[in-house]
Motif scaffolding. Structure first.
Motif, PDB file in Angstrom:
ATOM      1  N   GLU A 169     -36.855 -58.815  33.406  1.00  0.00           N
ATOM      2  CA  GLU A 169     -36.912 -57.963  32.107  1.00  0.00           C
ATOM      3  C   GLU A 169     -38.142 -57.690  31.717  1.00  0.00           C
ATOM      4  OE1 GLU A 169     -35.985 -58.738  27.384  1.00  0.00           O
ATOM      5  OE2 GLU A 169     -35.387 -60.402  28.677  1.00  0.00           O
ATOM      6  N   LEU A 170     -38.375 -56.181  31.301  1.00  0.00           N
ATOM      7  CA  LEU A 170     -39.795 -55.953  30.876  1.00  0.00           C
ATOM      8  C   LEU A 170     -39.528 -55.543  29.477  1.00  0.00           C
ATOM      9  CD1 LEU A 170     -40.908 -53.694  33.630  1.00  0.00           C
ATOM     10  CD2 LEU A 170     -41.013 -56.035  33.367  1.00  0.00           C
ATOM     11  N   ALA A 171     -40.744 -55.977  28.724  1.00  0.00           N
ATOM     12  CA  ALA A 171     -40.786 -55.647  27.096  1.00  0.00           C
ATOM     13  C   ALA A 171     -41.760 -54.655  27.093  1.00  0.00           C
ATOM     14  CB  ALA A 171     -40.815 -56.964  26.361  1.00  0.00           C
ATOM     15  N   TYR A 172     -41.799 -53.695  26.098  1.00  0.00           N
ATOM     16  CA  TYR A 172     -42.541 -52.809  25.657  1.00  0.00           C
ATOM     17  C   TYR A 172     -43.200 -52.901  24.316  1.00  0.00           C
ATOM     18  CZ  TYR A 172     -40.329 -51.161  30.369  1.00  0.00           C
ATOM     19  OH  TYR A 172     -40.075 -51.005  31.484  1.00  0.00           O
ATOM     20  N   HIS A 173     -44.392 -52.655  24.323  1.00  0.00           N
ATOM     21  CA  HIS A 173     -45.117 -52.400  23.065  1.00  0.00           C
ATOM     22  C   HIS A 173     -45.081 -51.052  22.555  1.00  0.00           C
ATOM     23  CE1 HIS A 173     -47.671 -53.447  19.636  1.00  0.00           C
ATOM     24  NE2 HIS A 173     -48.578 -52.513  20.120  1.00  0.00           N
ATOM     25  N   ILE A 179     -40.581 -50.152  38.036  1.00  0.00           N
ATOM     26  CA  ILE A 179     -40.641 -51.176  39.275  1.00  0.00           C
ATOM     27  C   ILE A 179     -40.264 -50.227  40.369  1.00  0.00           C
ATOM     28  CG2 ILE A 179     -39.603 -53.264  40.167  1.00  0.00           C
ATOM     29  CD1 ILE A 179     -39.183 -54.159  37.528  1.00  0.00           C
ATOM     30  N   SER A 180     -39.355 -49.799  40.673  1.00  0.00           N
ATOM     31  CA  SER A 180     -39.162 -48.861  41.880  1.00  0.00           C
ATOM     32  C   SER A 180     -40.169 -48.068  42.341  1.00  0.00           C
ATOM     33  CB  SER A 180     -37.834 -48.124  41.867  1.00  0.00           C
ATOM     34  OG  SER A 180     -37.979 -47.102  40.903  1.00  0.00           O
ATOM     35  N   GLU A 181     -41.137 -47.229  41.257  1.00  0.00           N
ATOM     36  CA  GLU A 181     -42.106 -46.492  41.602  1.00  0.00           C
ATOM     37  C   GLU A 181     -43.098 -47.204  42.099  1.00  0.00           C
ATOM     38  OE1 GLU A 181     -42.348 -43.321  42.003  1.00  0.00           O
ATOM     39  OE2 GLU A 181     -40.210 -43.063  41.318  1.00  0.00           O
ATOM     40  N   SER A 204     -47.382 -57.216  38.547  1.00  0.00           N
ATOM     41  CA  SER A 204     -46.613 -58.481  38.129  1.00  0.00           C
ATOM     42  C   SER A 204     -45.133 -58.310  38.594  1.00  0.00           C
ATOM     43  CB  SER A 204     -46.974 -59.194  37.113  1.00  0.00           C
ATOM     44  OG  SER A 204     -48.185 -59.429  36.887  1.00  0.00           O
ATOM     45  N   ALA A 205     -44.532 -57.108  37.960  1.00  0.00           N
ATOM     46  CA  ALA A 205     -43.310 -56.867  37.720  1.00  0.00           C
ATOM     47  C   ALA A 205     -42.876 -56.420  39.311  1.00  0.00           C
ATOM     48  CB  ALA A 205     -42.685 -55.819  36.800  1.00  0.00           C
ATOM     49  N   GLY A 206     -43.793 -55.740  39.864  1.00  0.00           N
ATOM     50  CA  GLY A 206     -43.391 -55.412  41.525  1.00  0.00           C
ATOM     51  C   GLY A 206     -43.490 -56.688  42.090  1.00  0.00           C
ATOM     52  N   LEU A 207     -44.493 -57.405  41.936  1.00  0.00           N
ATOM     53  CA  LEU A 207     -44.639 -58.646  42.942  1.00  0.00           C
ATOM     54  C   LEU A 207     -43.491 -59.669  42.557  1.00  0.00           C
ATOM     55  CD1 LEU A 207     -46.605 -60.775  44.318  1.00  0.00           C
ATOM     56  CD2 LEU A 207     -47.014 -61.643  42.037  1.00  0.00           C
ATOM     57  N   GLN A 258     -38.974 -62.419  30.646  1.00  0.00           N
ATOM     58  CA  GLN A 258     -38.026 -63.264  31.599  1.00  0.00           C
ATOM     59  C   GLN A 258     -37.836 -62.455  32.687  1.00  0.00           C
ATOM     60  OE1 GLN A 258     -34.551 -64.928  29.598  1.00  0.00           O
ATOM     61  NE2 GLN A 258     -35.160 -63.695  27.806  1.00  0.00           N
ATOM     62  N   GLY A 259     -37.375 -63.502  33.730  1.00  0.00           N
ATOM     63  CA  GLY A 259     -37.228 -62.948  35.331  1.00  0.00           C
ATOM     64  C   GLY A 259     -36.548 -63.970  36.059  1.00  0.00           C
ATOM     65  N   ASP A 260     -36.090 -63.559  37.271  1.00  0.00           N
ATOM     66  CA  ASP A 260     -35.696 -64.330  38.052  1.00  0.00           C
ATOM     67  C   ASP A 260     -36.106 -64.119  39.649  1.00  0.00           C
ATOM     68  OD1 ASP A 260     -34.017 -66.572  39.174  1.00  0.00           O
ATOM     69  OD2 ASP A 260     -32.599 -65.394  39.964  1.00  0.00           O
ATOM     70  N   ILE A 261     -37.256 -64.643  40.145  1.00  0.00           N
ATOM     71  CA  ILE A 261     -37.538 -64.399  41.450  1.00  0.00           C
ATOM     72  C   ILE A 261     -36.717 -64.341  42.542  1.00  0.00           C
ATOM     73  CG2 ILE A 261     -39.496 -64.734  43.216  1.00  0.00           C
ATOM     74  CD1 ILE A 261     -41.376 -65.705  41.188  1.00  0.00           C
ATOM     75  N   ALA A 262     -35.568 -65.244  42.429  1.00  0.00           N
ATOM     76  CA  ALA A 262     -34.602 -65.422  43.634  1.00  0.00           C
ATOM     77  C   ALA A 262     -33.854 -64.263  43.634  1.00  0.00           C
ATOM     78  CB  ALA A 262     -33.895 -66.692  43.103  1.00  0.00           C
TER      79      ALA A 262
END
Length: 604
Positions: free
Chosen positions: A555-559, A506-508, A297-300, A546-550
């Motif tokens: 922002e990723l959160a980690y458990h 995300i870059s990977e 999803s983050a990559g998308l 949170q994020g902004d596609i535009a």
């Protein structure tokens, strides 16, 4: 007093990393006197403004919000001024880079008279022309008239609490401007602030800044979403009852927030033979190490809301548990795909008792298949080595390397050449042309991209290694007009999860997706190709608050900083791809592959 100081000392050392000053935000420790260790918890958390409510009682300044909560041992001296002095004397405080916001709960003038008397014993700490690095006290709550601010000592400043801002105010005596957040918004810190309320708040912040003064709001929602929103709006002192949590979260943003600088265009599959019941001749298994649904999803979202991977229609979910552990590692996860058997964590190509298991390259060789592996990891890494090695300990690199010359592989590309120095002659004797990507003359190729580990794509010269290696591998294995199996691993999505590093993750993932595009395009051009794309496990317990596609910002959160037991997606494209739908164990991928092979090919 001694107990409080010793507890404070322990807190300071246990949180010493959190005490580092951030240049990007400031924390206001609201109602600080209610903390288990007033002052010290705020200081250890890096707070730059520390609030103490005071009540004048019997000539003393008690640290309390109301008379009913007064503790005779808790005064402004015992909880704040004395600890600050002791901290400086003991080297725990190497500079006063914070202020005390003193919230007067009793009448201003008599309370300030006592405060000035108290401070006579702390002139060594107090701010002034002779001590410009000294402690500033900002008076809040009950305050004298604004016209009287100039009559108070150098170390005393005031918390201005009005929307009426003008040039005539005594700005040199105003330490900050504070207002109730509820004057602007009823937002509860969940989701997003209503836009017109946000605009009014932003206008006031900007107005305060035009007078070169900091701004604070009380009565604010106290959550990660709120802290980030106030930080982004430029609130100078972020109000919180949780200074350690707020500081830790805001400090993490450089690692957890990533803006993708370059969007790649997604290939549009033809779907002409997607799910077709035709002979399967090319099998390409792509493994994104640690690549769960949140990673995809983050990559998308970072790639303009489009990926090569998310064009596909046939998908399912994979259960990843190992034999001896709910949460698998890469060795057991890859072994399940390579052999169709569950095994213990750390084991490669062996069952739980240590008995060697045949892997796909071994078995498919008997059906006339050529095989290859490509990875951005070292070739002794857990995922690639599960397709050629048989050993119970994934970190025994020299033992693992010894299996490669004896494998049924025709191609390997990856890092870690230094682990195969002793195997060079054996690899050449096995027919491998080493370190030359020669399509024309060689039937077996082994290529080491690096001596040790490959660098991450971001910020290095790794370039399009995975994409280009994938192109070469497909052309090399396909040139003999014989069926083939190719495993392709994107290894460092996992590293991003372990390191809670969003830019790496995300870059990977996007680098992996570019290789996926090449494979999907190959499948369209070569009927009988089956593409399977999945992960060995999820890493990091990732979510996307949170994020902004535009702007391609996430922002990723980690458990967690480790693997999790969350199911991972599986996508399929091409011949018989519909047979990979559903929810099933990771071992079933192997068995589904073998069922198709046996249905169309004769074994020895």
């Amino acid at each position: 007093m001694r107990k409080i100081f010793l507890f404070s000392l322990a807190l300071l050392f246990s949180w010493q990393l959190a005490a580092q000053e951030s240049k990007q935000f400031k924390i206001h420790s609201h109602n600080d006197y209610l903390q288990k260790a007033p002052f010290w918890e705020a200081y250890a958390a890096g707070a730059k403004s520390i609030e103490v409510d005071v009540i004048l009682q019997d000539g003393k300044l008690m640290a309390a919000h109301e008379e009913e909560s007064i503790n005779p041992a808790k005064t402004i001296e015992s909880l704040y001024l004395d600890p600050i002095r002791k901290g400086i004397e003991n080297g725990l405080i190497d500079g006063i880079d914070f202020t005390l916001l003193v919230d007067l709960k009793t009448s201003a003038l008599p309370t300030l008279d006592v405060l000035q008397t108290v401070m006579e014993d702390y002139q060594d700490l107090a701010y002034g022309k002779a001590n410009p690095e000294g402690l500033k006290l900002i008076i809040s709550g009950n305050r004298p008239e604004v016209t009287g601010y100039e009559s108070y000592p150098e170390w005393m400043f005031f918390d201005y609490q009005s929307k009426d801002l003008n040039e005539s105010l005594p700005w040199d005596k105003i330490g900050m401007v504070s207002l109730s957040f509820r004057q602007f918004s009823i937002w509860n810190g969940k989701g997003r602030m209503v836009e017109d309320q946000r605009e009014k708040l932003q206008q006031f912040i900007d107005q305060v800044h035009s007078f070169d003064k900091p701004v604070r709001f009380w009565g604010t929602p106290d959550s990660k979403t709120a802290w980030k929103a106030f930080y982004e709006m430029g609130v100078d002192y972020i109000n919180t009852d949780k200074p350690y949590e707020a500081n830790s979260y805001l400090k993490s943003l450089p690692n957890t927030v990533y803006q993708n600088p370059e969007i790649h265009e997604a290939y549009q599959p033809k779907f002409e033979l997607d799910g077709a019941s035709v002979p399967v001749n090319q099998i390409i298994l792509m493994i994104g190490d640690g690549n769960g649904l949140a990673q995809i999803s983050a990559g998308l979202f970072a790639n303009g809301n489009e990926l090569n991977l998310t064009q596909l229609k046939n998908m399912g979910l994979i259960k990843t548990q190992a034999t001896d552990d709910f949460t698998t590692d890469s060795a057991a996860g890859a072994t399940a795909y390579a052999t169709g058997r569950k095994t213990n964590n750390r084991a490669l190509g062996v069952d739980p008792s240590g008995k060697p298991l045949q892997n796909l390259p071994d078995i498919l060789d008997g059906y006339g298949f050529r095989s290859g592996i490509i990875t951005t990891d070292q070739l002794t890494g857990a995922t690639p080595s599960a397709f050629y090695a048989h050993h119970a300990e994934r970190d025994d690199a020299s033992e693992i390397a010894s299996f490669l010359p004896k494998s049924k592989l025709d191609l390997f590309i990856g890092g870690g050449e230094e682990k195969f120095i002793e195997q060079k002659e054996a690899l050449e004797d096995a027919g491998f042309l080493l370190n030359k990507l020669d399509l024309a003359t060689s039937k077996k190729i082994g290529y080491f991209e690096s001596k040790g580990s490959l660098p991450a794509k971001l910020g290095s010269d790794r370039g399009d290694f995975l994409k280009e290696s994938t192109q070469f591998g497909l052309n090399f294995l396909g040139k003999e007009q014989s069926p083939f199996f190719l495993m392709i691993e994107a290894a460092m999505i996992d590293s991003g999860g372990h390191g809670n590093n969003s830019s790496l993750l995300i870059s990977e993932m996007l680098d992996f997706d570019e290789a996926i595009g090449e494979v999907i395009q190959y499948a369209d051009q070569h009927p009988g190709t089956l593409v399977i794309i999945t992960a060995d496990h999820e890493t990091g317990g990732v979510s996307i608050p949170q994020g902004d596609i535009a702007s391609s910002t996430l922002e990723l959160a980690y458990h967690s900083d480790d693997h999790t037991g969350i199911m991972v997606p599986i996508f399929a494209y091409g011949a018989h791809s519909d047979e990979f739908r559903g929810v099933y164990e990771n071992t079933e991928v192997f068995h589904k592959i073998m069922k198709l092979v046996q249905g169309y090919h004769s074994g020895n």
